[in-house]
Write a protein that holds these residues in place. Structure first.
Motif, mmCIF file in Angstrom:
data_model
loop_
_atom_site.group_PDB
_atom_site.id
_atom_site.type_symbol
_atom_site.label_atom_id
_atom_site.label_comp_id
_atom_site.label_asym_id
_atom_site.label_seq_id
_atom_site.Cartn_x
_atom_site.Cartn_y
_atom_site.Cartn_z
ATOM 1 N N ALA A 1 0.824 -1.215 0.000
ATOM 2 C CA ALA A 1 0.000 0.000 0.000
ATOM 3 C C ALA A 1 0.857 1.264 0.000
ATOM 4 N N GLY B 1 0.214 4.002 4.504
ATOM 5 C CA GLY B 1 0.155 3.383 3.176
ATOM 6 C C GLY B 1 -0.935 4.039 2.366
ATOM 7 N N GLY C 1 3.242 9.345 3.973
ATOM 8 C CA GLY C 1 4.407 9.544 3.120
ATOM 9 C C GLY C 1 4.161 10.661 2.114
HETATM 10 P P1 PGA Z 1 2.751 6.745 1.426
HETATM 11 O O1 PGA Z 1 3.943 6.241 2.373
HETATM 12 O O2 PGA Z 1 1.808 7.552 2.293
HETATM 13 O O3 PGA Z 1 3.423 7.548 0.367
HETATM 14 O O4 PGA Z 1 2.075 5.511 0.891
HETATM 15 C C1 PGA Z 1 3.727 5.894 3.723
HETATM 16 C C2 PGA Z 1 5.027 5.496 4.371
HETATM 17 O O5 PGA Z 1 5.886 4.909 3.699
HETATM 18 O O6 PGA Z 1 5.232 5.768 5.576
#
Ligand code: PGA
Length: 256
Positions: free
Chosen positions: A176, A213, A235
């Motif tokens: 995810a 995710g 992220g």
């Molecule tokens: P993402 O990453 O929000 O870009 O999916 C989350 C993370 O790796 O902590």
């Protein structure tokens, strides 16, 4: 005893940023968060930017932290950064065991447990990441993988972490991360409920469980409404002030 778990949203900037981009992002974010009802909020920039980010966020409601830490306390470990150094830089959080560290830097369940312990010992809050790969998910191994990843951490923290207010677990399915895909809300809740049981058995009643995710402004409210989701590890969306501030305010709905 009523257990209060203040919702928490942490931005993981990964290997992104520059002095200019960080300043613009944080100025814009602070403007958007002003006067809002907020959960606990933090951002984790790359190591070199911690002093800059700390200066920009001093005296604001937003904390800061690092994306990893050495499992060792001091000594001949070229290139590594200790938890006490992060404490000196005013950090509040340290992300440990992110899947990108496990994948690209050879971190194991055991090193992650040592990192969590040294972080806690230095008075900082470890955010321990766990989560299954696409293959493991397809094979129905999600809960078994999470149990395996959590076991050494729970062992290391037994008796050290009080009721666990200063420890955070982040469930991040590897498939995810950065893909735009998320499990169903029922899927997320089922894994979080499983993690909650493991934490309760270890006496960590106050430990918050974040989901990470592909959290975005458009799905944050649904995810943060789930009973065992205490916030998010963000992220890509943490690099956009409008997205990240919307995610923060969505988590504020969990405030009692
Ligand atoms: P993402 O990453 O929000 O870009 O999916 C989350 C993370 O790796 O902590």
């Amino acid at each position: 005893m009523t257990v209060v778990r203040t919702p928490l949203v942490v931005g993981n900037w990964k290997m992104n940023g520059s002095f200019e981009a960080n300043r613009l992002l944080l100025e814009s974010l602070l403007g958007l968060l002003a006067q809002k009802r907020l959960p606990e909020v933090g951002v984790c920039p790359p190591f070199p930017y911690l002093p800059q980010v700390g200066a920009l966020l001093a005296e604001t409601p937003v904390g800061w932290g690092a994306q990893t830490v050495s499992e060792h306390r001091v000594g001949a470990y070229t290139g590594q950064v200790s938890a006490s150094m992060l404490k000196d830089l005013g950090c509040r959080y340290v992300i440990v065991g992110h899947s990108e560290r496990r994948q690209f830097c050879g971190e194991t369940d055991e090193t992650v447990a040592s990192q969590a312990l040294t972080t806690l010992d230095s008075g900082l809050m470890p955010i321990v990441c766990v989560g299954e790969s696409a293959e493991e998910e397809a094979a129905g191994k999600t809960l078994a993988i999470i149990d395996r990843q959590l076991a050494p951490v729970l062992l290391a923290l037994a008796g050290v972490a009080d009721e666990g207010a200063s420890v955070v677990v982040a469930y991040e399915p590897v498939w995810a991360i950065g893909t735009g895909k998320t499990p169903t809300p029922e899927g997320v809740q089922a894994v979080h409920a499983h993690i909650r049981q493991a934490l309760l058995q270890a006496g960590l009643v106050q430990t918050r469980i974040l989901y990470g995710g592909s959290v975005k402004a458009s799905n944050a409210e649904t995810l943060f409404a789930l009973p065992d989701v205490d916030g998010g590890l963000i992220g890509g969306a943490a690099l956009n002030a409008v997205e990240f501030s919307t995610i923060c305010t969505a988590a504020a709905n969990r405030l009692v």
